[in-house]
Design a protein around this motif. Sequence first.
Motif, mmCIF file in Angstrom:
data_model
loop_
_atom_site.group_PDB
_atom_site.id
_atom_site.type_symbol
_atom_site.label_atom_id
_atom_site.label_comp_id
_atom_site.label_asym_id
_atom_site.label_seq_id
_atom_site.Cartn_x
_atom_site.Cartn_y
_atom_site.Cartn_z
ATOM 1 N N GLU A 69 35.046 41.523 42.000
ATOM 2 C CA GLU A 69 35.700 40.819 41.471
ATOM 3 C C GLU A 69 36.420 39.495 42.172
ATOM 4 O O GLU A 69 36.448 39.977 43.441
ATOM 5 N N VAL A 70 36.038 38.511 41.757
ATOM 6 C CA VAL A 70 36.303 37.233 42.931
ATOM 7 C C VAL A 70 37.948 36.844 41.954
ATOM 8 O O VAL A 70 37.977 35.928 41.143
ATOM 9 N N ASP A 71 38.931 37.587 42.763
ATOM 10 C CA ASP A 71 40.232 36.566 41.985
ATOM 11 C C ASP A 71 40.472 34.875 42.761
ATOM 12 O O ASP A 71 39.744 34.412 43.697
ATOM 13 N N PHE A 72 41.046 34.213 42.207
ATOM 14 C CA PHE A 72 41.792 32.859 42.260
ATOM 15 C C PHE A 72 42.195 32.329 44.007
ATOM 16 O O PHE A 72 40.867 31.786 44.550
ATOM 17 N N GLN A 73 42.440 33.341 44.438
ATOM 18 C CA GLN A 73 42.565 33.458 45.779
ATOM 19 C C GLN A 73 41.588 33.288 46.778
ATOM 20 O O GLN A 73 40.842 32.491 47.868
ATOM 21 N N GLU A 74 41.056 34.375 46.628
ATOM 22 C CA GLU A 74 39.288 34.401 46.841
ATOM 23 C C GLU A 74 38.203 33.455 46.578
ATOM 24 O O GLU A 74 37.105 33.218 47.996
ATOM 25 N N TYR A 75 38.720 32.814 45.237
ATOM 26 C CA TYR A 75 37.544 31.785 45.023
ATOM 27 C C TYR A 75 38.130 30.272 45.593
ATOM 28 O O TYR A 75 37.126 29.457 46.125
ATOM 29 N N VAL A 76 39.292 30.210 46.493
ATOM 30 C CA VAL A 76 39.847 28.911 46.607
ATOM 31 C C VAL A 76 39.152 29.163 48.635
ATOM 32 O O VAL A 76 38.646 28.119 48.746
ATOM 33 N N VAL A 77 39.212 30.562 49.091
ATOM 34 C CA VAL A 77 38.358 30.308 50.264
ATOM 35 C C VAL A 77 37.123 29.358 50.267
ATOM 36 O O VAL A 77 36.537 29.302 51.841
#
Length: 93
Positions: A69-77
Motif C-alpha cells: 500500500e502507499v501511505d501518505f509519506q510515500e504519496y508525497v514522494v
Amino acid sequence: MSSELETAMETLINVFHTHSGKEGDKYKLSKKELKELLQTELAGFLDGQKDSETVEKLMKELDENGDGEVDFQEYVVLIAALTVACNSFFWES
C-alpha cells in the motif's frame, strides 16, 4: 485567509484522504485506490500509457516499506517527483 501554498497543501492532503480508506487501511492507498487517484487527479500522467502497467510500476517504486500500500509519506514522494518534473519542463524550457 489561507495563502496559495497553504491551500495547495490542504488540497494534497484532501485528495489523498478522499481516495484512501475505501478499502483496507483508511490511512493508505491500495493499488486500486492509487489507480483511481491517478485516473481522476492525474489523468494526463496516464494518458497514452497502459494504466495497469503504470500503476504496478508506481506501486513498486513508491511502496518503500513493502506493505503493498502507499501511505501518505510515500504519496508525497510521488507528488514531489511529479512537481520537480513539471518545474523542469515548464520553467526551464
